[in-house]
Write a protein that holds these residues in place. Structure first.
Motif: not given
Length: 363
Positions: A7-9, A48-50, A56-59
Motif C-alpha cells: 500500500p501507499g502513503q 506504534f506511536r506514529n 511507519s507505513i513503509a516499515v
C-alpha cells in the motif's frame, strides 16, 4: 508467478491489529528482528506511536512481507520441498501503490529496513517543503491548503480521462488541480487548493451522473502527485536514494531480484536504475494504477494469485475488483492465518500430486 502488492502513503495502520499479529507470531518476529538487527524493536515502537507517518507505513508493509517469507519457508521445510520444487513458487513480481513502490525496492534487498524508513520520511519531508514553497512563491496566504478528493461515478465510462479533460478546460481559473491517482475507470483522486477543487466540484456534478466526492485525510496538506508543485523533489530524492545505495555498496547492483510494475506507466522494471527512476518520477506525477492492471491482465501470466500486504485492505480491494486473479489479504491476524492454512494445504496437494505422478512413472 505470484504478485505481491504494497500500500501507499495515507493507508491507515491499525495499531491494535498490528500488535495482535506481532504477539501471535512472536516466534516469527524474533527471526525478523534477528534478520534486521536489534534496532528493529525501536522502529516498531515508533510505528506504534506514529501510525500515520510515511516511514511507519513503509516499515509495516515490509514487515508483513518478511512474515510471509518466513512462514512460506517454514511450510517448505515442513513439507520437505526440494530447492527445485521451491523455485517454482518463489517467482514473484511486485507492485506498490506510490510509497508502496519504495517498499518493493526494499524487498529487493537494496537497502535496510531503517533505510526504507528514512527514505520514506525524507520523501514526505520534501513534499511538505515544496508544497509550502509553491504557496509562498504564488503569494497564497497561510490558510490556503492543498487537499485530496476522491471522485467516483458508477456510470462514467472513463472518469480519470474525463476529469483530466475537465481540469484542462478550467485550468485558467483553477491552476493548481491535478489528477493524483487513477485507481479505476470509475474512480480517481485529485489534488489542489480548496478554492480550485470547489470549482471542479461544481463543474463535475453537472457532467458526471451520481458523482460522489470524498475528502481524503491529508494532515500535512501535501500536493500529492501534482507535477506543477512537486517536480523539484525529483533530483534530491534520487540523489538521497543513490547515496544510501553507495553507503550499502549496492550502487553497482544492476538487476532486481524481483521485477517491479511501475506506477508511472505500468511497465515492468527488471533493472535497479529503471525502477528507482520510475519511483522518483512518479512521486511527482500521476499514479497510473489502471495501466498496472492492464499489465497484470494482458501481459503477465500470474498463476499463483496476488497476496496484498497490509496495512489495511485498500490495495486488496483494488486488485480484486480490477484484476483476473485469486486475491489474498495479508493484513490482520485472521487474514494471515487464513492464507497460511490455505497455502499449506495447497502446497501439500501439489507435493502429493507430484509423488503420485512419480510412482506411476516408476510402475
Amino acid at each position: 508467478m505470484r504478485l505481491i502488492t504494497f500500500p501507499g502513503q495515507g493507508t491507515p495502520i491499525s495499531v491494535p491489529q498490528l500488535k495482535a499479529v506481532i504477539n501471535a507470531k512472536a516466534k516469527e518476529f524474533e527471526k525478523i528482528v534477528s534478520r534486521n538487527g536489534p534496532k528493529t524493536n525501536e522502529l516498531l515502537q515508533y510505528v506504534f506511536r506514529n501510525p500515520a507517518s510515511a516511514g511507519s507505513i513503509a516499515v509495516c508493509s515490509n514487515l508483513f512481507y518478511q512474515l510471509y517469507d518466513i512462514n512460506l519457508n517454514e511450510q517448505f521445510r515442513a513439507l520437505q520441498y526440494t530447492n527445485q520444487m521451491r523455485k517454482d513458487y518463489e517467482d514473484l513480481i511486485l507492485l506498490g501503490h506510490s510509497l508502496g513502490e519504495l517498499t518493493c525496492l526494499s524487498i529487493n534487498q537494496l537497502f535496510s529496513l531503517r533505510d526504507l524508513f528514512n527514505i520514506a520520511n525524507y520523501r514526505n519531508d520534501l513534499m511538505v517543503k515544496y508544497t509550502d514553497k509553491y504557496l509562498v512563491a504564488h503569494k497564497m496566504n497561510h490558510s490556503t491548503k492543498f487537499e485530496m478528493w476522491a471522485l467516483s461515478s458508477p456510470r462514467a465510462e472513463d472518469l480519470p480521462l474525463q476529469t483530466l479533460s475537465l481540469i484542462n478546460s478550467i485550468r485558467h481559473t483553477a491552476p493548481t488541480i491535478s489528477v493524483a491517482n487513477v485507481n479505476s475507470s470509475k474512480q480517481c483522486v485529485v489534488t489542489g487548493v480548496v478554492e480550485d477543487l470547489e470549482k471542479l466540484r461544481i463543474e463535475s456534478q453537472t457532467r458526471f451522473p451520481r458523482l460522489r466526492v470524498t475528502e481524503l485525510t491529508n494532515p500535512n496538506n501535501v500536493a500529492f502527485h501534482n507535477s506543477t508543485v512537486l517536480r523539484p523533489i525529483q533530483e534530491p530524492l534520487y540523489d538521497y536514494i543513490w547515496d544510501i545505495l553507495k553507503l550499502n555498496q549496492n550502487h553497482t547492483t544492476t538487476k532486481l531480484d524481483y521485477p517491479i510494475i511501475g506506477n508511472l506507466d505500468g511497465r515492468i522494471s527488471t533493472f535497479v536504475h529503471h525502477a528507482i527512476e520510475r519511483f522518483v518520477r512518479c512521486s511527482s506525477n500521476t499514479v497510473k494504477f489502471t495501466e498496472c492492471y492492464d499489465t497484470i491482465n494482458e501481459v503477465l501470466e500470474i498463476n499463483d494469485g496476488a497476496i496484498c500486504m497490509g496495512p489495511s485492505n485498500v490495495i486488496y480491494n483494488l486488485i480484486k475488483r480490477n484484476c483476473n486473479l485469486d486475491c489474498y489479504e495479508y493484513s490482520t491476524l485472521d487474514t494471515i492465518d487464513a492464507f497460511q492454512n490455505g497455502e499449506f494445504e495447497r502446497l501439500k496437494g501439489i507435493k502429493d500430486k507430484l509423488a503420485k505422478e512419480s510412482m506411476k512413472m516408476q510402475i
